[in-house]
Design a protein around this motif. Structure first.
Motif, PDB file in Angstrom:
ATOM      1  N   MET A   1      -0.453  10.325   5.025  1.00  0.00           N
ATOM      2  CA  MET A   1      -0.250  10.265   6.713  1.00  0.00           C
ATOM      3  C   MET A   1       0.915  11.694   6.886  1.00  0.00           C
ATOM      4  SD  MET A   1      -0.199   6.922   7.855  1.00  0.00           S
ATOM      5  CE  MET A   1      -0.285   7.026   9.523  1.00  0.00           C
ATOM      6  N   GLY A   2       0.312  12.016   8.347  1.00  0.00           N
ATOM      7  CA  GLY A   2       1.946  13.045   8.593  1.00  0.00           C
ATOM      8  C   GLY A   2       2.459  12.919  10.120  1.00  0.00           C
ATOM      9  N   PHE A   3       3.413  13.352  10.339  1.00  0.00           N
ATOM     10  CA  PHE A   3       3.504  13.936  11.619  1.00  0.00           C
ATOM     11  C   PHE A   3       3.795  16.172  11.791  1.00  0.00           C
ATOM     12  CE2 PHE A   3       7.509  14.751  14.787  1.00  0.00           C
ATOM     13  CZ  PHE A   3       6.688  13.566  15.251  1.00  0.00           C
ATOM     14  N   ALA A   4       2.516  15.891  13.280  1.00  0.00           N
ATOM     15  CA  ALA A   4       2.260  17.308  13.275  1.00  0.00           C
ATOM     16  C   ALA A   4       2.102  17.504  14.695  1.00  0.00           C
ATOM     17  CB  ALA A   4       0.706  18.149  12.375  1.00  0.00           C
ATOM     18  N   ASP A   5       2.107  19.136  15.303  1.00  0.00           N
ATOM     19  CA  ASP A   5       1.298  19.437  16.697  1.00  0.00           C
ATOM     20  C   ASP A   5      -0.296  19.691  16.478  1.00  0.00           C
ATOM     21  OD1 ASP A   5       2.075  20.657  18.838  1.00  0.00           O
ATOM     22  OD2 ASP A   5       0.864  22.737  17.717  1.00  0.00           O
ATOM     23  N   LEU A   6       0.078  18.830  17.746  1.00  0.00           N
ATOM     24  CA  LEU A   6      -1.582  18.361  17.998  1.00  0.00           C
ATOM     25  C   LEU A   6      -2.761  19.842  18.300  1.00  0.00           C
ATOM     26  CD1 LEU A   6      -3.915  16.327  18.207  1.00  0.00           C
ATOM     27  CD2 LEU A   6      -3.463  16.686  21.112  1.00  0.00           C
TER      28      LEU A   6
ATOM     29  N   GLY B   1       1.457  23.555   7.971  1.00  0.00           N
ATOM     30  CA  GLY B   1       1.509  23.392   6.185  1.00  0.00           C
ATOM     31  C   GLY B   1       1.004  21.412   6.277  1.00  0.00           C
ATOM     32  N   VAL B   2       1.055  20.615   7.023  1.00  0.00           N
ATOM     33  CA  VAL B   2       1.017  19.077   7.297  1.00  0.00           C
ATOM     34  C   VAL B   2       0.113  18.773   7.725  1.00  0.00           C
ATOM     35  CG1 VAL B   2       1.947  16.837   8.501  1.00  0.00           C
ATOM     36  CG2 VAL B   2       3.789  18.656   8.102  1.00  0.00           C
ATOM     37  N   VAL B   3      -1.167  19.364   8.185  1.00  0.00           N
ATOM     38  CA  VAL B   3      -2.759  19.373   8.239  1.00  0.00           C
ATOM     39  C   VAL B   3      -2.989  19.860   7.293  1.00  0.00           C
ATOM     40  CG1 VAL B   3      -3.739  20.135   9.483  1.00  0.00           C
ATOM     41  CG2 VAL B   3      -2.228  19.833  10.746  1.00  0.00           C
ATOM     42  N   GLN B   4      -2.334  20.927   6.427  1.00  0.00           N
ATOM     43  CA  GLN B   4      -3.049  21.658   5.400  1.00  0.00           C
ATOM     44  C   GLN B   4      -2.634  19.972   4.509  1.00  0.00           C
ATOM     45  OE1 GLN B   4      -1.729  25.409   4.394  1.00  0.00           O
ATOM     46  NE2 GLN B   4      -3.049  25.943   6.303  1.00  0.00           N
ATOM     47  N   ARG B   5      -2.497  19.757   4.351  1.00  0.00           N
ATOM     48  CA  ARG B   5      -1.475  19.051   2.623  1.00  0.00           C
ATOM     49  C   ARG B   5      -2.549  17.634   2.955  1.00  0.00           C
ATOM     50  NH1 ARG B   5       3.816  21.647   3.080  1.00  0.00           N
ATOM     51  NH2 ARG B   5       3.432  23.415   2.565  1.00  0.00           N
ATOM     52  N   VAL B   6      -2.626  17.604   4.551  1.00  0.00           N
ATOM     53  CA  VAL B   6      -3.333  16.159   4.429  1.00  0.00           C
ATOM     54  C   VAL B   6      -4.483  16.096   4.280  1.00  0.00           C
ATOM     55  CG1 VAL B   6      -3.856  13.862   6.330  1.00  0.00           C
ATOM     56  CG2 VAL B   6      -1.798  14.846   6.865  1.00  0.00           C
TER      57      VAL B   6
ATOM     58  N   LEU C   1       3.761  -2.366   2.908  1.00  0.00           N
ATOM     59  CA  LEU C   1       3.509  -0.517   2.770  1.00  0.00           C
ATOM     60  C   LEU C   1       4.689  -0.095   1.984  1.00  0.00           C
ATOM     61  CD1 LEU C   1       2.533   0.288   6.691  1.00  0.00           C
ATOM     62  CD2 LEU C   1       1.062  -0.040   4.769  1.00  0.00           C
ATOM     63  N   ASP C   2       3.844   0.989   1.227  1.00  0.00           N
ATOM     64  CA  ASP C   2       5.094   1.291   0.252  1.00  0.00           C
ATOM     65  C   ASP C   2       5.102   2.525   0.874  1.00  0.00           C
ATOM     66  OD1 ASP C   2       7.168   2.296  -1.561  1.00  0.00           O
ATOM     67  OD2 ASP C   2       5.485   2.416  -3.506  1.00  0.00           O
ATOM     68  N   VAL C   3       6.171   3.344   1.697  1.00  0.00           N
ATOM     69  CA  VAL C   3       6.200   5.083   2.214  1.00  0.00           C
ATOM     70  C   VAL C   3       6.876   5.509   1.940  1.00  0.00           C
ATOM     71  CG1 VAL C   3       6.038   6.129   4.338  1.00  0.00           C
ATOM     72  CG2 VAL C   3       5.292   3.926   5.089  1.00  0.00           C
ATOM     73  N   ALA C   4       6.670   6.346   1.431  1.00  0.00           N
ATOM     74  CA  ALA C   4       7.635   7.726   1.416  1.00  0.00           C
ATOM     75  C   ALA C   4       7.626   9.058   1.950  1.00  0.00           C
ATOM     76  CB  ALA C   4       6.683   8.122  -0.239  1.00  0.00           C
ATOM     77  N   ILE C   5       9.030   9.578   2.629  1.00  0.00           N
ATOM     78  CA  ILE C   5       9.029  10.407   3.363  1.00  0.00           C
ATOM     79  C   ILE C   5       8.971  11.572   3.081  1.00  0.00           C
ATOM     80  CG2 ILE C   5       9.514  11.373   5.494  1.00  0.00           C
ATOM     81  CD1 ILE C   5       9.129   7.851   6.413  1.00  0.00           C
TER      82      ILE C   5
ATOM     83  N   THR D   1       0.933  -1.403  -0.381  1.00  0.00           N
ATOM     84  CA  THR D   1       0.377  -0.033  -0.009  1.00  0.00           C
ATOM     85  C   THR D   1       0.977   0.872   0.022  1.00  0.00           C
ATOM     86  OG1 THR D   1      -1.763  -0.903   1.527  1.00  0.00           O
ATOM     87  CG2 THR D   1      -1.489   0.818   1.192  1.00  0.00           C
ATOM     88  N   PRO D   2       0.489   1.956  -0.922  1.00  0.00           N
ATOM     89  CA  PRO D   2       1.204   3.239  -1.494  1.00  0.00           C
ATOM     90  C   PRO D   2       1.108   4.413  -0.005  1.00  0.00           C
ATOM     91  CG  PRO D   2       0.255   3.321  -2.729  1.00  0.00           C
ATOM     92  CD  PRO D   2       0.277   2.077  -1.925  1.00  0.00           C
ATOM     93  N   ILE D   3       2.038   4.886   1.016  1.00  0.00           N
ATOM     94  CA  ILE D   3       1.463   5.749   1.333  1.00  0.00           C
ATOM     95  C   ILE D   3       2.762   7.436   1.715  1.00  0.00           C
ATOM     96  CG2 ILE D   3       1.774   6.159   4.290  1.00  0.00           C
ATOM     97  CD1 ILE D   3       0.047   4.092   4.638  1.00  0.00           C
ATOM     98  N   LYS D   4       2.200   8.998   1.415  1.00  0.00           N
ATOM     99  CA  LYS D   4       2.874   9.649   1.383  1.00  0.00           C
ATOM    100  C   LYS D   4       2.641  10.503   2.850  1.00  0.00           C
ATOM    101  CE  LYS D   4       3.412  12.086  -1.888  1.00  0.00           C
ATOM    102  NZ  LYS D   4       2.780  13.051  -2.721  1.00  0.00           N
ATOM    103  N   PHE D   5       3.984   9.968   3.963  1.00  0.00           N
ATOM    104  CA  PHE D   5       4.470  10.945   4.780  1.00  0.00           C
ATOM    105  C   PHE D   5       4.795  12.160   4.765  1.00  0.00           C
ATOM    106  CE2 PHE D   5       5.566  10.913   9.113  1.00  0.00           C
ATOM    107  CZ  PHE D   5       4.994  10.483   9.448  1.00  0.00           C
ATOM    108  N   GLN D   6       4.062  13.119   5.077  1.00  0.00           N
ATOM    109  CA  GLN D   6       5.093  14.818   5.698  1.00  0.00           C
ATOM    110  C   GLN D   6       5.461  14.580   6.654  1.00  0.00           C
ATOM    111  OE1 GLN D   6       3.545  18.154   4.375  1.00  0.00           O
ATOM    112  NE2 GLN D   6       5.639  18.453   3.312  1.00  0.00           N
ATOM    113  N   LEU D   7       7.021  14.613   7.228  1.00  0.00           N
ATOM    114  CA  LEU D   7       7.594  15.664   8.255  1.00  0.00           C
ATOM    115  C   LEU D   7       6.810  16.659   8.381  1.00  0.00           C
ATOM    116  CD1 LEU D   7      10.986  13.893   8.375  1.00  0.00           C
ATOM    117  CD2 LEU D   7       9.950  13.560   9.822  1.00  0.00           C
ATOM    118  N   ASP D   8       7.270  16.896   9.885  1.00  0.00           N
ATOM    119  CA  ASP D   8       6.640  18.416   9.962  1.00  0.00           C
ATOM    120  C   ASP D   8       8.076  19.809  10.156  1.00  0.00           C
ATOM    121  OD1 ASP D   8       8.142  17.376  12.076  1.00  0.00           O
ATOM    122  OD2 ASP D   8       8.322  18.564  13.900  1.00  0.00           O
TER     123      ASP D   8
END
Length: 341
Positions: free
Chosen positions: A81-86, A69-74, A57-61, A26-33
């Protein structure tokens, strides 16, 4: 004839079975903060070691440029998926109640916000009360600046004057004396100050978490579309992440090598210290031990939702149950990644 047909069919099935796993990733596009710095090892290590791949999974980071920006792009579907401040996630949800694809937090990583107020000791600022009437500086979107009203209220800080700048100038302006104090993530600003010739011993650091502000920090977030259509992929991602996190915490020095693989110009020594600082202050914290790695406390989450609604002046009130989905977390045994204190 039938026998030959049977053999053909059996052969076709066997071939299909042997190639199926490769096709099924499963491809997953992931963005860091943020950029590829020490803490990114939490995601880059399991990717480099094949833990995501082993989980189907096929994860692209990709690197990021701030939690907002992470929240908006998800939300837009550009990332799964992404990593973001709550707090950034809460703010987005409350200000965009009609957006159909509202990202949700599925695993807590920074159990405490990394935000702190920092000043040079020579300025005479030693405690929060000393900030009254002073000039503080930070980029407009900085989490510490956004939540400063909570810090001020908890510590009886009088009014302060804010100066806005781009992130690379924040520590420079503090060193030059243009401002009296800054807000920022401890593990970012402290090391940026050192890079500008300031010893850590000469900096007063006032972490929000140690001064009455128990906000959560960064969490792994996911698009509701992915959660709905493929909850197994989210579960698999979190399991592989937890497996990697255990190794990162146990050996940060080795983990940073995977950050250097992604960005050859990083200073290994500096990023190892940054990662260690992040682990010590916000990952392997007393609160994380009390609540369990990856988990949140409903009471604390509700309080944070209420506080963020107030200080961020959101369009609608934040609903804690809409922000958090803990149903896809790995088992307690799989989440047992923190060394005993």
């Amino acid at each position: 004839m039938h026998k030959r047909l049977f053999l053909h069919t059996a052969l076709a099935l066997a071939t299909a079975a042997s190639v199926a796993p490769a096709q099924a990733a499963t491809p997953i596009k992931f963005q860091l903060d943020w950029r590829f710095e020490g803490p990114a090892a939490f995601f880059l290590l399991p990717a480099a070691k094949g833990y995501f791949k082993d989980a189907g999974l096929d994860v692209a980071i990709d690197a990021g440029s701030g939690s907002g920006g992470v929240v908006q792009r998800v939300a837009s579907g550009a990332y799964d998926m992404g990593f973001a401040d709550l707090a950034a996630l809460m703010e987005f949800q409350a200000n965009n109640p009609d957006v159909p694809n509202q990202p949700v937090a599925v695993m807590m990583v920074y159990n405490n916000t990394p935000a702190s107020v920092m000043a040079l000791k020579k300025s005479g600022i030693a405690k929060p009360a000393d900030l009254s009437g002073k000039k503080l500086g930070a980029p407009v979107f900085d989490a510490g600046r956004r939540g400063f009203a909570l810090f001020a209220k908890a510590n009886q800080v009088g009014s302060v004057q804010w100066t806005t700048m781009d992130p690379p100038l924040r520590e420079t302006m503090l060193v030059r004396g243009d401002i009296d104090a800054i807000t920022g993530f401890t593990f970012t600003s402290l090391l940026n100050l050192e890079a500008r010739g300031v010893k850590a011993a000469d900096v007063t650091v006032m972490p929000f978490a140690d001064h009455g502000v128990k906000l959560y920090g960064n969490a792994i977030i996911a698009s509701p579309k992915l959660i709905q259509q493929n909850p197994g992929a989210v579960k698999a991602f979190l399991r592989a992440f937890a497996k990697g996190a255990k190794e990162v915490i146990a050996n940060p020095g080795a983990a940073v090598a995977h950050v250097k693989e992604r960005d050859g110009i990083v200073n290994t020594q500096l990023e190892t210290r940054r990662l260690q600082l992040a682990i010590d202050t916000v990952v392997n914290s007393a609160d994380a031990h009390a609540e369990g790695f990856g988990q949140v406390s409903p009471t604390r989450l509700s309080l944070m939702a209420s506080q963020v609604s107030d200080v961020y002046a959101t369009k609608t009130r934040i609903r804690p149950e809409a922000v958090w989905n803990g149903s896809l977390l790995p088992t307690a045994a799989e989440r047992n990644v923190l060394p005993s204190k």
